[in-house]
Design an enzyme around this catalytic site. Sequence first.
Site, short mmCIF file in Angstrom:
data_model
loop_
_atom_site.label_atom_id
_atom_site.label_comp_id
_atom_site.label_asym_id
_atom_site.label_seq_id
_atom_site.Cartn_x
_atom_site.Cartn_y
_atom_site.Cartn_z
N LYS A 41 0.85 -1.20 0.00
CA LYS A 41 0.00 0.00 0.00
C LYS A 41 0.89 1.25 0.00
CE LYS A 41 -0.30 -0.12 5.02
NZ LYS A 41 -1.05 -0.63 6.17
N ARG A 139 -10.95 0.04 14.40
CA ARG A 139 -10.97 0.69 13.10
C ARG A 139 -11.95 -0.04 12.20
NH1 ARG A 139 -5.20 1.48 10.14
NH2 ARG A 139 -5.52 -0.70 9.64
N HIS A 168 -6.24 -7.18 12.64
CA HIS A 168 -5.03 -6.35 12.58
C HIS A 168 -4.60 -5.98 13.99
CE1 HIS A 168 -2.06 -3.80 10.84
NE2 HIS A 168 -2.67 -2.65 11.06
N ARG A 224 1.42 -10.49 7.19
CA ARG A 224 1.34 -9.32 6.29
C ARG A 224 2.42 -8.30 6.61
NH1 ARG A 224 -3.96 -9.56 8.51
NH2 ARG A 224 -3.43 -7.60 9.54
N TYR A 268 12.27 31.37 4.98
CA TYR A 268 11.08 32.05 5.50
C TYR A 268 11.17 32.30 7.00
CZ TYR A 268 8.86 30.92 1.05
OH TYR A 268 8.56 30.83 -0.28
N CYS A 315 11.49 24.75 2.57
CA CYS A 315 10.53 25.41 1.68
C CYS A 315 9.75 24.36 0.90
CB CYS A 315 11.24 26.34 0.70
SG CYS A 315 12.33 27.54 1.47
N MET A 316 8.82 24.81 0.06
CA MET A 316 8.00 23.88 -0.70
C MET A 316 8.85 23.01 -1.63
SD MET A 316 4.71 24.73 -3.08
CE MET A 316 3.76 25.52 -1.79
N ASP A 317 9.80 23.63 -2.32
CA ASP A 317 10.60 22.90 -3.32
C ASP A 317 12.11 22.96 -3.08
OD1 ASP A 317 8.38 22.19 -5.19
OD2 ASP A 317 8.18 24.37 -5.20
C1 LIG Z 1 -0.20 -1.59 6.80
C2 LIG Z 1 -0.75 -2.87 7.24
C3 LIG Z 1 0.08 -3.98 7.46
C4 LIG Z 1 1.60 -3.88 7.43
O1 LIG Z 1 2.05 -3.29 8.64
P1 LIG Z 1 3.62 -3.12 8.96
O2 LIG Z 1 3.62 -2.64 10.36
O3 LIG Z 1 4.12 -2.12 8.00
O4 LIG Z 1 4.24 -4.44 8.77
C5 LIG Z 1 -0.51 -5.19 7.76
N1 LIG Z 1 -1.86 -5.30 7.84
C6 LIG Z 1 -2.69 -4.26 7.66
C7 LIG Z 1 -4.16 -4.46 7.78
C8 LIG Z 1 -2.18 -3.01 7.36
O5 LIG Z 1 -2.99 -1.98 7.21
#
Ligand SMILES: *Cc1c(COP(=O)(O)O)cnc(C)c1O
Length: 377
Positions: A41, A139, A168, A224, A268, A315-317
């Site tokens: 992701k 969540r 999770h 994961r 700035y 700064c921005m860039d």
């Molecule tokens: C982002 C995410 C992960 C990975 O988490 P890490 O801490 O980066 O290993 C696993 N499961 C879910 C649902 C996530 O949103």
Amino acid sequence: MSTQPTFLPAVATIDLTALAYNLLQLRRILSPGCDVMGVVKANAYGHGAIETAQTLIRHGVVRLAVFSIDEAISLRQAGVTVSIVILGPVFHQQFPDLFMHRLTPAVSDPSTLIALGQHAAQGSSPYPIHLKIETGMGRLGLTQNELETILAKHTFPSSLRLEGLMSHLADSDGSDPDPTDQQICRFERAIKSVREAGFSVPLIHLSNSAGIVRFPSAHYSLVRPGIMLYGYHTLPPTVQAPDLRPVLSLTTRIAQLRLIQPGETVSYNRTFMAKQPTRVAVLPIGYSDGLNRQLSNRGHVLVRERRAPIVGRVCMDMVMIDVTTIPGVTVGDEVMLIGQQASERITADNLAEWAGTISYEILCAISPQIPRLYHSA
Ligand SMILES: *Cc1c(COP(=O)(O)O)cnc(C)c1O
């Protein structure tokens, strides 16, 4: 016709060999029978989702996870054919895309389950989904009550196939293991309910990176990992982390040099004022590229194997650094924002500490407008 620019003033270099190495380090600690679902992701935490996915696949990963349908469609369009789980919420309006691209939703609420079932009824065979259980993250996910209601009333649609059950971990990198143990307990209860209702679920997954290292009892059939694939972790110091290699380096080049006099200021709001004659270098990278503005007057970079402090506001860039004490600095010199020069090294953890955040945010903030260069041995 578009042409690639030949000179890149700022670039993120992605070491695909390090990515494969980190994957191997994780695999070494997995329980027998447990496999990896690679989390790609947020543009693979800033590393480039497509190339990261392709590399993981080349090294035997057959399941990926992203947050959104959009992210998954980009992967499909790049030719990624392996299973992709959508971790985030899916809106009814997105069902046609979901089915067209053979994406696997993580279903978190009863109404989506029913609506998906109706949509899938048009298909010829049951459509695979994963059910997400709420065990303490607060969540997404079905509560145990919602799950039991679905099972008791037999409202799990016959047009869907329960391929996976997941939850999770909220605190797998926290100092106290108790909250995670509780989550594992609640997840076990959900698994038991589903099995007792006659479902055999092939894929059961709970652990993110930190969970993989600390809670072997939470390996199940899949884990994961995200952050550890990219070479970082947020484990407490008391926990032995696997040997990981940072995958991404971020470099730019000195665009201009100027000598300023005592009393003169930089950037700035004049937050930096020279106390002595000061050599200031201008770098063509800023917060729009993902360089956190909290690094103003706090961060450091590497130039000619030496540390140089950021001076004034980011700064921005652009951003300015003080190179007064570094001999021989010239326009065009490479500047390392994340990475190693000789024995000096700056990591995303360092930037995170300076900016008051975590390596995750530093990495995924690196804008897609910064070109990625891919290296593999
Ligand atoms: C982002 C995410 C992960 C990975 O988490 P890490 O801490 O980066 O290993 C696993 N499961 C879910 C649902 C996530 O949103």
